[in-house]
Design an enzyme around this catalytic site. Structure first.
Site, PDB file in Angstrom:
ATOM      1  N   LYS A  10       2.196 -14.599  -5.375  1.00 47.71           N
ATOM      2  CA  LYS A  10       3.199 -14.937  -6.388  1.00 47.71           C
ATOM      3  C   LYS A  10       2.885 -16.304  -7.006  1.00 47.71           C
ATOM      4  O   LYS A  10       2.012 -17.028  -6.532  1.00 47.71           O
ATOM      5  CB  LYS A  10       4.582 -14.914  -5.729  1.00 47.71           C
ATOM      6  CG  LYS A  10       4.971 -13.551  -5.119  1.00 47.71           C
ATOM      7  CD  LYS A  10       6.456 -13.547  -4.767  1.00 47.71           C
ATOM      8  CE  LYS A  10       6.769 -12.690  -3.567  1.00 47.71           C
ATOM      9  NZ  LYS A  10       8.215 -12.706  -3.245  1.00 47.71           N
ATOM     10  N   TYR A  50      10.673  -4.788  -9.364  1.00 44.75           N
ATOM     11  CA  TYR A  50      11.796  -5.160  -8.500  1.00 44.75           C
ATOM     12  C   TYR A  50      13.053  -4.334  -8.777  1.00 44.75           C
ATOM     13  O   TYR A  50      14.169  -4.792  -8.510  1.00 44.75           O
ATOM     14  CB  TYR A  50      12.084  -6.649  -8.638  1.00 44.75           C
ATOM     15  CG  TYR A  50      11.138  -7.539  -7.845  1.00 44.75           C
ATOM     16  CD1 TYR A  50      10.936  -7.343  -6.476  1.00 44.75           C
ATOM     17  CD2 TYR A  50      10.453  -8.589  -8.466  1.00 44.75           C
ATOM     18  CE1 TYR A  50      10.077  -8.161  -5.747  1.00 44.75           C
ATOM     19  CE2 TYR A  50       9.589  -9.419  -7.745  1.00 44.75           C
ATOM     20  CZ  TYR A  50       9.413  -9.188  -6.380  1.00 44.75           C
ATOM     21  OH  TYR A  50       8.570 -10.009  -5.657  1.00 44.75           O
ATOM     22  N   ASN A 114       8.319 -17.365  -1.238  1.00 41.87           N
ATOM     23  CA  ASN A 114       7.684 -16.892   0.000  1.00 41.87           C
ATOM     24  C   ASN A 114       6.273 -16.351  -0.235  1.00 41.87           C
ATOM     25  O   ASN A 114       5.743 -15.598   0.568  1.00 41.87           O
ATOM     26  CB  ASN A 114       8.588 -15.883   0.720  1.00 41.87           C
ATOM     27  CG  ASN A 114       8.827 -14.633  -0.098  1.00 41.87           C
ATOM     28  OD1 ASN A 114       8.254 -14.464  -1.183  1.00 41.87           O
ATOM     29  ND2 ASN A 114       9.647 -13.731   0.412  1.00 41.87           N
ATOM     30  N   HIS A 117       3.806 -10.863  -2.025  1.00 41.81           N
ATOM     31  CA  HIS A 117       4.504  -9.578  -1.991  1.00 41.81           C
ATOM     32  C   HIS A 117       3.583  -8.556  -1.360  1.00 41.81           C
ATOM     33  O   HIS A 117       2.379  -8.559  -1.625  1.00 41.81           O
ATOM     34  CB  HIS A 117       4.859  -9.107  -3.409  1.00 41.81           C
ATOM     35  CG  HIS A 117       5.289  -7.667  -3.453  1.00 41.81           C
ATOM     36  ND1 HIS A 117       6.591  -7.286  -3.201  1.00 41.81           N
ATOM     37  CD2 HIS A 117       4.583  -6.520  -3.661  1.00 41.81           C
ATOM     38  CE1 HIS A 117       6.663  -5.965  -3.264  1.00 41.81           C
ATOM     39  NE2 HIS A 117       5.460  -5.475  -3.545  1.00 41.81           N
ATOM     40  N   GLU A 128       3.997   1.318  -6.660  1.00 43.56           N
ATOM     41  CA  GLU A 128       3.635  -0.020  -7.144  1.00 43.56           C
ATOM     42  C   GLU A 128       2.172  -0.087  -7.594  1.00 43.56           C
ATOM     43  O   GLU A 128       1.866  -0.765  -8.576  1.00 43.56           O
ATOM     44  CB  GLU A 128       3.927  -1.060  -6.054  1.00 43.56           C
ATOM     45  CG  GLU A 128       5.426  -1.200  -5.805  1.00 43.56           C
ATOM     46  CD  GLU A 128       5.778  -2.120  -4.632  1.00 43.56           C
ATOM     47  OE1 GLU A 128       4.859  -2.733  -4.040  1.00 43.56           O
ATOM     48  OE2 GLU A 128       6.977  -2.224  -4.313  1.00 43.56           O
TER      49      GLU A 128
HETATM   50  P1  DAT Z   1      10.118  -8.647   0.659  1.00 41.20           P
HETATM   51  O1  DAT Z   1       9.427  -9.474  -0.405  1.00 41.20           O
HETATM   52  O2  DAT Z   1       9.863  -9.205   2.030  1.00 41.20           O
HETATM   53  O3  DAT Z   1       9.808  -7.182   0.545  1.00 41.20           O
HETATM   54  P2  DAT Z   1      12.719  -8.038  -0.486  1.00 41.20           P
HETATM   55  O4  DAT Z   1      12.090  -6.824  -1.086  1.00 41.20           O
HETATM   56  O5  DAT Z   1      13.979  -7.856   0.284  1.00 41.20           O
HETATM   57  O6  DAT Z   1      11.684  -8.838   0.435  1.00 41.20           O
HETATM   58  O7  DAT Z   1      13.047  -9.076  -1.646  1.00 41.20           O
HETATM   59  C1  DAT Z   1      12.123  -9.285  -2.688  1.00 41.20           C
HETATM   60  C2  DAT Z   1      12.025 -10.755  -2.951  1.00 41.20           C
HETATM   61  O8  DAT Z   1      13.276 -11.244  -3.441  1.00 41.20           O
HETATM   62  C3  DAT Z   1      11.735 -11.622  -1.726  1.00 41.20           C
HETATM   63  O9  DAT Z   1      10.358 -11.697  -1.437  1.00 41.20           O
HETATM   64  C4  DAT Z   1      12.308 -12.934  -2.120  1.00 41.20           C
HETATM   65  C5  DAT Z   1      13.514 -12.555  -2.954  1.00 41.20           C
HETATM   66  N1  DAT Z   1      14.731 -12.538  -2.133  1.00 41.20           N
HETATM   67  C6  DAT Z   1      15.087 -11.607  -1.236  1.00 41.20           C
HETATM   68  N2  DAT Z   1      16.263 -11.904  -0.661  1.00 41.20           N
HETATM   69  C7  DAT Z   1      16.662 -13.064  -1.233  1.00 41.20           C
HETATM   70  C8  DAT Z   1      17.781 -13.920  -1.078  1.00 41.20           C
HETATM   71  N3  DAT Z   1      18.759 -13.633  -0.215  1.00 41.20           N
HETATM   72  N4  DAT Z   1      17.839 -15.048  -1.826  1.00 41.20           N
HETATM   73  C9  DAT Z   1      16.875 -15.347  -2.716  1.00 41.20           C
HETATM   74  N5  DAT Z   1      15.781 -14.587  -2.908  1.00 41.20           N
HETATM   75  C10 DAT Z   1      15.674 -13.475  -2.185  1.00 41.20           C
HETATM   76 MG    MG Z   2      10.328  -5.819  -0.875  1.00 39.81          MG
END
Ligand code: DAT
Ligand code: MG
Length: 136
Positions: A10, A50, A114, A117, A128
């Site tokens: 990212k 997303y 973080n 992805h 994807e």
């Molecule tokens: P991942 O990237 O581990 O698959 P996810 O699909 O639940 O996680 O969420 C996608 C992204 O959205 C994640 O990498 C960071 C952001 N995100 C998720 N939960 C969040 C939160 N509570 N606050 C802010 N950003 C968040």
């Molecule tokens: Mg995810």
């Protein structure tokens, strides 16, 4: 049975100079790179990528962030590739969930930033990979 998954470094990972680190870990794990590209993400692609998070509190910030600068998009192949890269990435929250030794655990401090992805299942990966690399 081999499998493919989508990996993104990212904008935070790219701007912090962690592309080589992420690719190195993918290669050391034994996963194979089958596509690799630096690219700017249009809003439309970000929304599709997303889609599962549409309507959540962090959704708009997530779209702003992922479109804020170049990302490195990769397709990675190997047995259980999606799960294997998720293990390398670590849990979504770099402090509370990602283990030390994972990419997020070693380099991340905030959920929003973080670094990487990875598709969360073989089914998500198929969707994807088609979305990001329709010609592959
Ligand atoms: P991942 O990237 O581990 O698959 P996810 O699909 O639940 O996680 O969420 C996608 C992204 O959205 C994640 O990498 C960071 C952001 N995100 C998720 N939960 C969040 C939160 N509570 N606050 C802010 N950003 C968040
Ligand atoms: Mg995810």
């Amino acid at each position: 049975m081999t499998e493919r998954t989508l990996v993104l470094v990212k904008p935070d990972g790219v701007s912090r100079g962690l592309v080589g680190e992420v690719i190195s870990r993918i290669e050391r794990k034994g996963l194979k790179l089958v596509a690799l590209e630096l690219r700017n993400v249009e809003r439309d692609l970000a929304e599709q990528h997303y889609a599962e998070h549409a309507g959540k509190g962090f959704y708009e910030d997530l779209l702003s962030f992922i479109t804020s600068g170049p990302v490195v998009a990769a397709v990675v192949e190997g047995p259980r590739a999606a799960a294997a890269f998720r293990q390398l990435a670590g849990g979504t929250d770099p402090v509370e969930k990602a283990a030390t030794g994972s990419i997020r655990g070693d380099f991340g401090m905030e959920v929003q930033y973080n670094l990487v992805h990875g598709s969360d299942s073989p089914e998500s990966a198929e969707r994807e990979v088609k979305l990001w690399f329709p010609d592959l």
